[in-house]
Enzyme design. Sequence first.
Site, short mmCIF file in Angstrom:
data_model
loop_
_atom_site.label_atom_id
_atom_site.label_comp_id
_atom_site.label_asym_id
_atom_site.label_seq_id
_atom_site.Cartn_x
_atom_site.Cartn_y
_atom_site.Cartn_z
CG ASP A 25 -2.09 0.92 1.11
OD1 ASP A 25 -2.34 1.42 0.00
OD2 ASP A 25 -2.77 1.15 2.12
CD1 TRP A 30 7.43 6.46 -2.87
CD2 TRP A 30 6.90 6.82 -5.02
NE1 TRP A 30 8.60 6.48 -3.59
CE2 TRP A 30 8.30 6.70 -4.91
CE3 TRP A 30 6.34 7.04 -6.28
CZ2 TRP A 30 9.15 6.79 -6.02
CZ3 TRP A 30 7.18 7.15 -7.38
CH2 TRP A 30 8.57 7.02 -7.24
CG HIS A 42 -0.37 2.07 -9.31
ND1 HIS A 42 -0.60 1.73 -8.01
CD2 HIS A 42 -1.46 2.79 -9.70
CE1 HIS A 42 -1.78 2.22 -7.63
NE2 HIS A 42 -2.31 2.88 -8.65
CD GLU A 72 -13.35 -4.70 -1.10
OE1 GLU A 72 -12.20 -5.11 -1.36
OE2 GLU A 72 -14.24 -5.41 -0.59
CG LEU A 136 8.69 -17.44 -3.05
CD1 LEU A 136 8.62 -17.47 -1.52
CD2 LEU A 136 9.10 -16.05 -3.53
NE ARG A 193 -2.91 -1.33 4.58
CZ ARG A 193 -4.19 -1.37 4.23
NH1 ARG A 193 -5.01 -2.21 4.80
NH2 ARG A 193 -4.65 -0.56 3.29
CB SER A 201 -7.88 -3.40 3.12
OG SER A 201 -7.60 -2.18 3.75
CD GLU A 212 2.88 -12.64 16.25
OE1 GLU A 212 2.92 -11.45 16.58
OE2 GLU A 212 2.39 -13.54 16.97
C1 IPE Z 1 -5.53 -2.61 -0.02
O1 IPE Z 1 -5.15 -1.30 -0.25
C2 IPE Z 1 -5.53 -3.38 -1.30
C3 IPE Z 1 -4.24 -3.59 -1.91
C4 IPE Z 1 -3.08 -3.20 -1.45
C5 IPE Z 1 -4.26 -4.31 -3.13
P1 IPE Z 1 -6.25 -0.14 -0.44
O2 IPE Z 1 -5.49 1.12 -0.59
O3 IPE Z 1 -7.18 -0.51 -1.52
O4 IPE Z 1 -7.03 -0.20 0.94
P2 IPE Z 1 -7.81 0.91 1.74
O5 IPE Z 1 -8.81 1.48 0.80
O6 IPE Z 1 -6.83 1.92 2.16
O7 IPE Z 1 -8.39 0.17 2.89
C1 IPE Z 2 -1.56 0.27 -3.37
O1 IPE Z 2 -1.36 1.63 -3.41
C2 IPE Z 2 -1.83 -0.33 -4.72
C3 IPE Z 2 -3.21 -0.76 -4.93
C4 IPE Z 2 -4.15 -0.76 -4.02
C5 IPE Z 2 -3.56 -1.22 -6.26
P1 IPE Z 2 -2.57 2.67 -3.43
O2 IPE Z 2 -2.96 2.92 -4.84
O3 IPE Z 2 -3.67 2.20 -2.54
O4 IPE Z 2 -1.87 3.95 -2.82
P2 IPE Z 2 -2.45 4.95 -1.73
O5 IPE Z 2 -2.94 4.11 -0.59
O6 IPE Z 2 -3.56 5.70 -2.39
O7 IPE Z 2 -1.30 5.82 -1.35
MG MG Z 3 -4.05 2.43 -0.58
#
Ligand code: IPE
Ligand code: IPE
Ligand code: MG
Length: 247
Positions: A25, A30, A42, A72, A136, A193, A201, A212
Amino acid sequence: MSSELLRQIRENESGVPTHVAVIMDGNGRWANERGLPRYEGHRAGMKSVREVVEGAVEVGVEVLTLYAFSQENWQRPRREIAFLMSLLKTYAKSELQDLVDHGVEVHVVGEVERFAAPERKAIETIIDATRGGEHLQLVLAISYGSRSEIVEATRRLARRVAAGQLEADRIDEAAFAAELYTAAWPDPDLMIRTSGEYRISNFLLWQLAYTELYTTPVLWPDFNREHLFEAILEYQRRERRFGRVNQ
Ligand code: IPE
Ligand code: IPE
Ligand code: MG
């Protein structure tokens, strides 16, 4: 630096976690911090995927589950989804040889039916080409949602009961777990995370019962194998009790 951490992990009598799961996440933040569009985050996150895969192989983790796209996440803007889909195809192509060379076997969990044909083809290709990798098991959770996984498992069991193939009283935890996407692997020992969020999530709700949990403020594109090793060292300091009293 990373070899010193690796030495510390290997010398620790607690052992290496067999299964590590990661919620990757913070890509959007970033990119925002740099005044870049979200998709650049990404793109930058791909390097971190390579880092943790190679780090997991180095340290001897057997199963690595990466949460790459949630159910989601289908609610995000179409352009962002389209970029993530193209990234999936790029990953499947550009990383293939490296994965094979490192003995990585790729699996996918999630509602793959929701993907268009080219994405499904890319997934099939990477699964087929890496089959037999012995170092792996890399489980990519894409279009994944834990609640729907649980509902689907329930539905399958209900169908078998209705067909007279299974007695309702015989449904126990093992029978239930066997219907989940993750039936082939042990539950995660460690869940990481990134980006400082403290939530699950909709990730592996059943499987994380005694995992853990480790969160770090590091944003996913900045996460590297040293961060993975630090998380594993922290895991080795934890005392896992599983509800019991340790002597
Ligand atoms: C969780 O991240 C899903 C993935 C990393 C693929 P999100 O950015 O979608 O989650 P929320 O919305 O902050 O809970
Ligand atoms: C995680 O990064 C990647 C996916 C959920 C696909 P985010 O896109 O959720 O990045 P933030 O949380 O908005 O910074
Ligand atoms: Mg996110």
